[in-house]
Design an enzyme around this catalytic site. Structure first.
Site, PDB file in Angstrom:
ATOM      1  CB  ALA A 118      63.839  23.227  16.348  1.00 54.06           C
ATOM      2  CB  SER A 122      65.173  30.155  14.946  1.00 57.77           C
ATOM      3  OG  SER A 122      66.427  29.539  14.808  1.00 57.77           O
ATOM      4  CD  GLU A 155      71.326  31.689   6.933  1.00 59.25           C
ATOM      5  OE1 GLU A 155      70.609  32.485   7.549  1.00 59.25           O
ATOM      6  OE2 GLU A 155      71.958  30.764   7.473  1.00 59.25           O
ATOM      7  CG  ASP A 167      64.408  28.035   5.463  1.00 57.57           C
ATOM      8  OD1 ASP A 167      63.597  27.206   5.009  1.00 57.57           O
ATOM      9  OD2 ASP A 167      65.519  27.735   5.910  1.00 57.57           O
TER      10      ASP A 167
HETATM   11  C1  GLA Z   1      67.165  24.531   4.954  1.00 59.94           C
HETATM   12  C2  GLA Z   1      67.484  25.631   3.950  1.00 59.94           C
HETATM   13  C3  GLA Z   1      66.393  25.744   2.891  1.00 59.94           C
HETATM   14  C4  GLA Z   1      66.066  24.393   2.273  1.00 59.94           C
HETATM   15  C5  GLA Z   1      65.876  23.338   3.359  1.00 59.94           C
HETATM   16  C6  GLA Z   1      65.713  21.962   2.791  1.00 59.94           C
HETATM   17  O1  GLA Z   1      66.036  24.888   5.699  1.00 59.94           O
HETATM   18  O2  GLA Z   1      67.639  26.860   4.603  1.00 59.94           O
HETATM   19  O3  GLA Z   1      66.772  26.673   1.904  1.00 59.94           O
HETATM   20  O4  GLA Z   1      67.069  24.002   1.372  1.00 59.94           O
HETATM   21  O5  GLA Z   1      66.951  23.305   4.286  1.00 59.94           O
HETATM   22  O6  GLA Z   1      64.546  21.875   2.041  1.00 59.94           O
END
Ligand code: GLA
Length: 377
Positions: A118, A122, A155, A167
């Site tokens: 989403a 997550s 990641e 994130d």
């Molecule tokens: C994903 C990536 C982030 C960021 C966003 C866009 O969520 O994990 O690092 O680049 O896209 O802002």
């Protein structure tokens, strides 16, 4: 976490940790350009009950998947060797060892209410909760930004997604009641009060429940395009291009890179405008900035899709102060800033528009700025 004892031989966990998902208010696709972001942690979080093992086994169970326990040998972990949700905890254990920490296996039970697929981070929530648990149980002593860097490396290198740092920083460093103003170049951060209720506002999240296949490959291509543009301009990163120099810079770039650069430069400026309004306590002024951000993601960066565009247009037409997609794009979620008394109208209008368009009903909820990773017990 009631499941821990039943799936892990009746023993109690050594502790339980939580790490949240996030929405990003503004600053999209800026983090891998050394730019600015403004995420907010959600009350929805991944929780991990953990007990260390001494036999080199990582035994992983998820309360959501309904499957059995995934058993992995820590010594055998290599990037690409684990599929499905289990790759996120495995990635963190592999990364800790790759960084030189002498960590072994564990029994881990994960229970997450962050919607998956989403655009609400997550997977970062799982990485961060496992990183926080190992950090505590092994007494490693990493500070919060270092934990986020470790989870990002997991990641990037083990899962294979070339994401930026937003994130993981949101999941680890956000605090209750605040948005996190983050400079992704040096990880300088400031907690910015976001008293939505006090301002008579709500932040509606619309999970469109669509995730288009393009997502992973396109993300890497966009990132590569930004890095190529910065190199052609002789800059360390697009963050170093000021709005005043934008037009002249665009003239020096191949046509296909121009919209990417325009988005990144204007988006960094939008984050700074948003901060200026928040510092004056004018939360409602965020509305038009969100909507302008969406137009830039739709027209220049091209990461929106019919479902997110429809949610944004409908929300604004129904009285939202502003709305935009949040996260990487190609589906995922939209945020809409509304007055408290128009929240229900906006949510209902979006749901009706989706039904009329033949889309599955979206999931809607309000975001309340929540704390970052922490130990629960
Ligand atoms: C994903 C990536 C982030 C960021 C966003 C866009 O969520 O994990 O690092 O680049 O896209 O802002």
């Amino acid at each position: 976490m009631t499941g821990f004892q039943s799936v892990h031989d009746g023993a109690a966990p050594a502790g339980v940790w939580a790490a949240p998902g996030r929405v990003n208010l503004i600053g999209e696709h800026t983090d891998y350009n050394d730019g600015f972001v403004l995420p907010v942690a959600l009350p929805q979080a991944a929780r991990a009950a953990v007990r260390l093992r001494t036999d080199g086994l990582l035994r992983l169970h998820s309360e959501q998947t309904g499957g059995g326990t995934v058993e992995l040998r820590v010594a055998d972990l290599v990037p690409g060797s684990v599929d499905g949700w289990a790759k996120y905890p495995a990635a963190v254990v592999w990364t800790l060892r790759a960084a030189g920490y002498r960590v072994g296996g564990a029994d881990i039970d994960i229970d997450s209410d962050v919607p998956t697929g989403a655009g609400l981070s997550s997977s970062a929530a799982i990485e961060c909760v496992v990183a926080a648990a190992y950090n505590d149980l092994h007494g490693i002593g990493l500070d919060r930004p270092a934990l986020a860097r470790l989870a990002q490396r997991a990641e990037n290198e083990f899962v294979g997604v070339p994401c930026g740092i937003m994130d993981q920083m949101a999941s680890v460093c956000c605090t209750e009641g605040n948005a996190l103003f983050l400079d992704t170049r040096d990880l300088a951060q400031r907690q910015v009060p976001l008293d939505l209720a006090g301002a008579g506002l709500r932040l509606l999240v619309v999970d469109t429940r669509v995730k288009h296949d393009l997502a992973d490959g396109a993300y890497a291509e966009l990132r590569a395009g930004c890095e190529r543009a910065a190199a052609l301009l002789g800059l360390p990163a697009l963050r170093d291009l000021a709005p005043a120099g934008l037009d002249a810079a665009l003239d020096r770039l191949p046509t296909e890179l121009r919209p990417l650069v325009r988005h990144v430069v204007t988006e960094n400026a939008r984050v700074q405008q948003a901060i200026a309004h928040l510092d004056l306590g004018d939360l409602a002024a965020l509305g038009p900035i969100l909507t302008a951000g969406h137009a830039s993601l739709r027209d220049d960066y091209r990461v929106s899709c019919p479902e997110t565009d429809l949610a944004v247009e409908t929300a604004v037409a129904a009285g939202a102060l502003g709305a935009r997609m949040t996260g990487g794009g190609f589906g995922g979620s939209v945020i809409a800033l509304t007055a408290a008394d128009t929240l229900d109208t906006v949510a209902a209008a979006v749901t009706t528009a989706f039904t009329d368009a033949g889309y599955a009903a979206p999931r809607t909820f309000t975001a309340i700025p929540a704390p970052g990773a922490h130990r629960i017990s």
